[in-house]
Design a protein around this motif. Structure first.
Motif, PDB file in Angstrom:
ATOM      1  N   ILE A  36       0.570  -0.815  -0.134  1.00 21.75           N
ATOM      2  CA  ILE A  36       0.157   0.049  -0.036  1.00 21.75           C
ATOM      3  C   ILE A  36       1.237   1.093   0.463  1.00 21.75           C
ATOM      4  O   ILE A  36       2.197   1.915   0.648  1.00 21.75           O
ATOM      5  CB  ILE A  36      -0.871  -0.298   1.113  1.00 21.75           C
ATOM      6  N   TYR A  37       0.641   1.925  -0.638  1.00 20.96           N
ATOM      7  CA  TYR A  37       1.179   3.455  -0.323  1.00 20.96           C
ATOM      8  C   TYR A  37       0.841   3.848   0.943  1.00 20.96           C
ATOM      9  O   TYR A  37      -0.467   5.175   1.347  1.00 20.96           O
ATOM     10  CB  TYR A  37       0.682   4.202  -1.632  1.00 20.96           C
ATOM     11  N   GLY A  91       5.878   6.636   1.954  1.00 21.96           N
ATOM     12  CA  GLY A  91       5.816   5.945   0.410  1.00 21.96           C
ATOM     13  C   GLY A  91       5.621   4.402   0.946  1.00 21.96           C
ATOM     14  O   GLY A  91       4.498   3.611   0.963  1.00 21.96           O
ATOM     15  N   ILE A  92       6.109   3.566  -0.039  1.00 23.40           N
ATOM     16  CA  ILE A  92       5.232   1.703   0.334  1.00 23.40           C
ATOM     17  C   ILE A  92       5.585   1.750   1.652  1.00 23.40           C
ATOM     18  O   ILE A  92       6.668   1.156   1.891  1.00 23.40           O
ATOM     19  CB  ILE A  92       6.743   0.690  -0.899  1.00 23.40           C
ATOM     20  N   GLN A  93       4.926   0.142   1.592  1.00 22.09           N
ATOM     21  CA  GLN A  93       4.846  -0.482   2.837  1.00 22.09           C
ATOM     22  C   GLN A  93       3.892  -1.981   2.470  1.00 22.09           C
ATOM     23  O   GLN A  93       3.305  -2.203   2.670  1.00 22.09           O
ATOM     24  CB  GLN A  93       3.548   0.032   4.013  1.00 22.09           C
ATOM     25  N   THR A  94       4.373  -2.835   3.086  1.00 20.74           N
ATOM     26  CA  THR A  94       4.130  -4.262   2.973  1.00 20.74           C
ATOM     27  C   THR A  94       3.276  -4.433   3.822  1.00 20.74           C
ATOM     28  O   THR A  94       3.688  -4.789   5.492  1.00 20.74           O
ATOM     29  CB  THR A  94       5.603  -5.167   3.010  1.00 20.74           C
ATOM     30  N   GLN A 140      12.872  -4.236  -3.875  1.00 24.76           N
ATOM     31  CA  GLN A 140      12.671  -4.246  -5.011  1.00 24.76           C
ATOM     32  C   GLN A 140      11.639  -3.750  -6.580  1.00 24.76           C
ATOM     33  O   GLN A 140      11.942  -3.557  -7.238  1.00 24.76           O
ATOM     34  CB  GLN A 140      12.657  -5.461  -5.430  1.00 24.76           C
ATOM     35  N   TYR A 141      10.628  -3.661  -5.633  1.00 29.56           N
ATOM     36  CA  TYR A 141       9.532  -3.315  -5.524  1.00 29.56           C
ATOM     37  C   TYR A 141       9.147  -1.587  -6.284  1.00 29.56           C
ATOM     38  O   TYR A 141       9.041  -1.585  -7.748  1.00 29.56           O
ATOM     39  CB  TYR A 141       9.015  -3.657  -4.984  1.00 29.56           C
ATOM     40  N   ILE A 191       3.017   5.788  -8.075  1.00 26.29           N
ATOM     41  CA  ILE A 191       3.199   4.402  -7.954  1.00 26.29           C
ATOM     42  C   ILE A 191       2.316   3.622  -8.354  1.00 26.29           C
ATOM     43  O   ILE A 191       1.581   3.594  -8.180  1.00 26.29           O
ATOM     44  CB  ILE A 191       3.774   3.938  -6.357  1.00 26.29           C
ATOM     45  N   ASP A 192       2.690   2.730  -9.141  1.00 24.39           N
ATOM     46  CA  ASP A 192       1.116   1.776  -9.680  1.00 24.39           C
ATOM     47  C   ASP A 192       1.978   0.460  -9.489  1.00 24.39           C
ATOM     48  O   ASP A 192       2.502   0.196  -8.412  1.00 24.39           O
ATOM     49  CB  ASP A 192       2.221   2.125 -11.057  1.00 24.39           C
ATOM     50  N   ASN A 193       0.657  -0.126  -9.156  1.00 25.91           N
ATOM     51  CA  ASN A 193       0.752  -1.499  -9.069  1.00 25.91           C
ATOM     52  C   ASN A 193       0.211  -1.776  -7.372  1.00 25.91           C
ATOM     53  O   ASN A 193       0.921  -2.973  -7.770  1.00 25.91           O
ATOM     54  CB  ASN A 193       1.718  -2.637  -9.723  1.00 25.91           C
ATOM     55  N   LEU A 194       0.116  -1.174  -7.046  1.00 24.41           N
ATOM     56  CA  LEU A 194       0.025  -1.766  -5.412  1.00 24.41           C
ATOM     57  C   LEU A 194      -1.464  -2.099  -5.982  1.00 24.41           C
ATOM     58  O   LEU A 194      -2.006  -2.333  -6.709  1.00 24.41           O
ATOM     59  CB  LEU A 194      -0.259  -0.060  -4.496  1.00 24.41           C
TER      60      LEU A 194
END
Length: 202
Positions: free
Chosen positions: A45-46, A50-53, A157-158, A182-185
């Motif tokens: 998710i965003y 930033g990106i969080q897993t 890597q993502y 950021i795409d494809n979340l």
């Protein structure tokens, strides 16, 4: 194609739904040997950072255990962690208010098996996005007939992955001004930001 074989996925990414939308029938492969550190129990998710897993903890596993037999570990309060992250990330998005109660209920449903937990969320997302593909579990092992890797990457890597260039159909994201597009979340990012328009962007 009339039927597509895909892995189970936790809150699947945008590309996943693109393939589902293009096929009238989807088979979820559950007789494969479970693959660790994959989208089967992880979503991106965003957030403001930033990106969080988001990763679902799993019970102890044997080597080469089948995906259908993977069970969820509820000894930690991971659902609280996931929900707080989702709420913090999307509380100011245009459509979060319309979907949050139903998602909250599904997220806290304590299914024993990962495939059933994921399927509940997948069916809910399909309903909200208005995709009418039929979803089935495999009855024996079937090779995944797509070469696309769905988030089977580390978070680092993502960030630099070609998956971020998945589609030229961009949309406005909550923290885009801070971290860029950021795409494809996880598709909840698209749903919470675009609501009923989601299907046109898949």
């Amino acid at each position: 194609m009339s039927n597509l074989v895909l892995p189970t996925s936790y809150l699947p990414c945008r590309a996943y739904f693109s393939h589902v939308k293009s096929n009238s029938e989807i088979t979820i492969e559950i007789y494969e040997s479970f693959q660790k550190q994959s989208s089967r129990n992880r979503a991106f998710i965003y957030t403001s950072n930033g990106i969080q897993t988001l990763s679902i903890p799993l019970s102890s596993r044997k080597n080469h255990q089948l995906t259908k037999d993977i069970t969820i570990d509820y000894t930690t309060r991971w659902q609280d962690i996931h929900w707080r992250a989702i709420e913090s990330a999307y509380n100011s998005s245009p459509f979060f208010l319309y979907y949050k109660d139903e998602l909250f209920t599904l997220l806290y449903k304590q299914e024993k098996f990962l495939i059933d937990f994921n399927l509940n969320l997948l069916n809910w997302l399909l309903k909200k996005i208005k995709i009418k593909s039929m979803i089935n579990y495999s009855q024996n092992f079937e090779n995944l007939n797509t070469n696309i890797v769905f988030q089977d990457l580390t978070q680092k890597q993502y960030k630099s992955s070609l998956l971020n260039n998945y589609s030229d159909k961009q949309y406005v994201q909550v923290f885009q001004a801070k971290h860029g597009y950021i795409d494809n979340l996880s598709c909840i990012d698209l749903l919470f930001n675009e609501g009923p328009n989601t299907i046109s962007l898949i």
